[in-house]
Design an enzyme around this catalytic site. Structure first.
Site, PDB file in Angstrom:
ATOM      1  N   ARG A 198      23.483   2.161  41.355  1.00 38.51           N
ATOM      2  CA  ARG A 198      23.238   1.240  42.471  1.00 38.51           C
ATOM      3  C   ARG A 198      24.347   1.262  43.512  1.00 38.51           C
ATOM      4  NH1 ARG A 198      24.837  -4.792  40.579  1.00 38.51           N
ATOM      5  NH2 ARG A 198      26.809  -4.271  39.576  1.00 38.51           N
TER       6      ARG A 198
ATOM      7  N   HIS B 174      16.011  -3.951  38.533  1.00 34.81           N
ATOM      8  CA  HIS B 174      16.560  -5.313  38.604  1.00 34.81           C
ATOM      9  C   HIS B 174      15.893  -6.071  39.772  1.00 34.81           C
ATOM     10  CE1 HIS B 174      19.250  -8.584  38.288  1.00 34.81           C
ATOM     11  NE2 HIS B 174      20.410  -7.952  38.163  1.00 34.81           N
TER      12      HIS B 174
ATOM     13  N   GLU C 140      12.511  -8.300  35.377  1.00 32.65           N
ATOM     14  CA  GLU C 140      12.978  -6.922  35.466  1.00 32.65           C
ATOM     15  C   GLU C 140      12.431  -6.064  34.326  1.00 32.65           C
ATOM     16  OE1 GLU C 140      17.289  -7.241  35.506  1.00 32.65           O
ATOM     17  OE2 GLU C 140      17.116  -9.306  36.199  1.00 32.65           O
TER      18      GLU C 140
END
Length: 303
Positions: A91, A173, A276
């Site tokens: 990420r 997420h 998630e």
């Protein structure tokens, strides 16, 4: 259904490059935006231009910071190491666009669908808890359907040349935008066992009622069904998460009193819930040339 899909390259906040998927179908326009930074979906809009994903007003759009909101991809780690890389390095790294049009093992979707392919195949030498000599390919396809559904397909491949396996965890997420967390419930996990991350990771079983929110909640639901629904009773909207067997868990999270989170406004917990699709209870292990696939499809409906 007549549709007109399109794909646009853009420079967004702080000059971060992104890909915007547009879908014009029967007079309705849907869109999704994906940053190359993190391979992160940061926007998903319905036919009225309403944002379906939460984005914090304090989100930091500047490397190497993670961006709070949208759909961060957590790989190869998730939770528990006490530093900025708690949720892995995927990420906070720059991905590349990739053309997989000739990949026979991953054929493109129907021409009526807007889509883009991304790849991450490098990691920082100093990332803790994962040997620096692992070689991997993490591919991502994001698809916007004529009806507005958003599909994400990720493929992880072990391309080690030294014969070594590697293990990892993986999470989409997803931050859903809701009108009021107190009027929000998660359905489909009734009677399912879970790990309570706020209770020393003890295991419990969800009762026969949907999950509701009256305080901080951080749970990993195990062996979950393929479909879970988020119901916003105030806005009269539902989100449905459909996932494949590669993502056996569902993480449900709301931080409630968020004053200790620098990148989340004091009251923003009221307008978000994380539900998630995940593979976190047990690590996934791949031998060289083996591949894993994790898919989620997000849809929305008003009632």
């Amino acid at each position: 259904m007549a549709s007109s899909p399109s794909v646009e390259l853009s420079n967004g906040i702080n000059g971060l490059s992104s890909v915007i998927l547009h879908q014009l179908a029967n007079g309705f326009t849907y869109s999704a935006e994906i940053l190359l930074y993190g391979g992160q979906v940061i926007s998903w809009m319905n036919q009225r231009g309403e944002e379906l994903l939460f984005q914090s007003e304090r989100a930091v759009f500047e490397p190497p910071h993670p961006i709070r909101g949208g759909i961060p991809i957590c790989f190869p780690r998730f939770f528990g190491f006490g530093d900025v890389e708690d949720h892995g390095f995927a990420r906070t790294r720059m991905w590349r666009l990739e053309n997989l049009i000739d990949d026979m093992e991953f054929p493109p979707p129907d021409p009526d669908y807007a889509f883009a392919d991304f790849i991450l195949d490098n990691m920082p030498d100093d990332f803790p808890h994962w040997p620096y000599n692992h070689r991997f390919e993490l591919r991502l396809r994001v698809i916007l359907a004529p009806c507005g559904d958003l599909t994400m397909i990720s493929r992880v491949k072990n391309v080690n040349t030294n014969g070594e396996p590697f293990s990892f965890k993986f999470v989409y997420h997803t931050y859903f935008a809701v009108s009021n967390i107190r009027s929000t419930q998660v359905e489909g996990l009734e009677g399912v066992g879970y790990v309570d991350c706020l209770e020393m990771h003890e295991r419990f079983v969800q009762d026969d009622d949907p999950i509701t929110f009256v305080n901080e909640l951080d749970r990993i639901y195990l062996n979950t069904p393929d479909e879970v629904t988020v119901r916003d009773r105030q806005d009269r909207r539902t989100y449905t998460i459909t996932k494949n067997a590669g993502l056996p868990e569902i993480v449900v999270y709301n931080p409630w009193d968020s004053r200790n989170l620098a990148d989340l406004g004091n009251y923003e917990y009221n307008w978000m819930v994380c539900v998630e699709a995940a593979a976190v209870d047990k690590e996934i292990t791949l031998n060289p040339d083996e591949e894993w696939t994790g898919m989620q499809r997000l849809s929305f409906m008003e009632f």
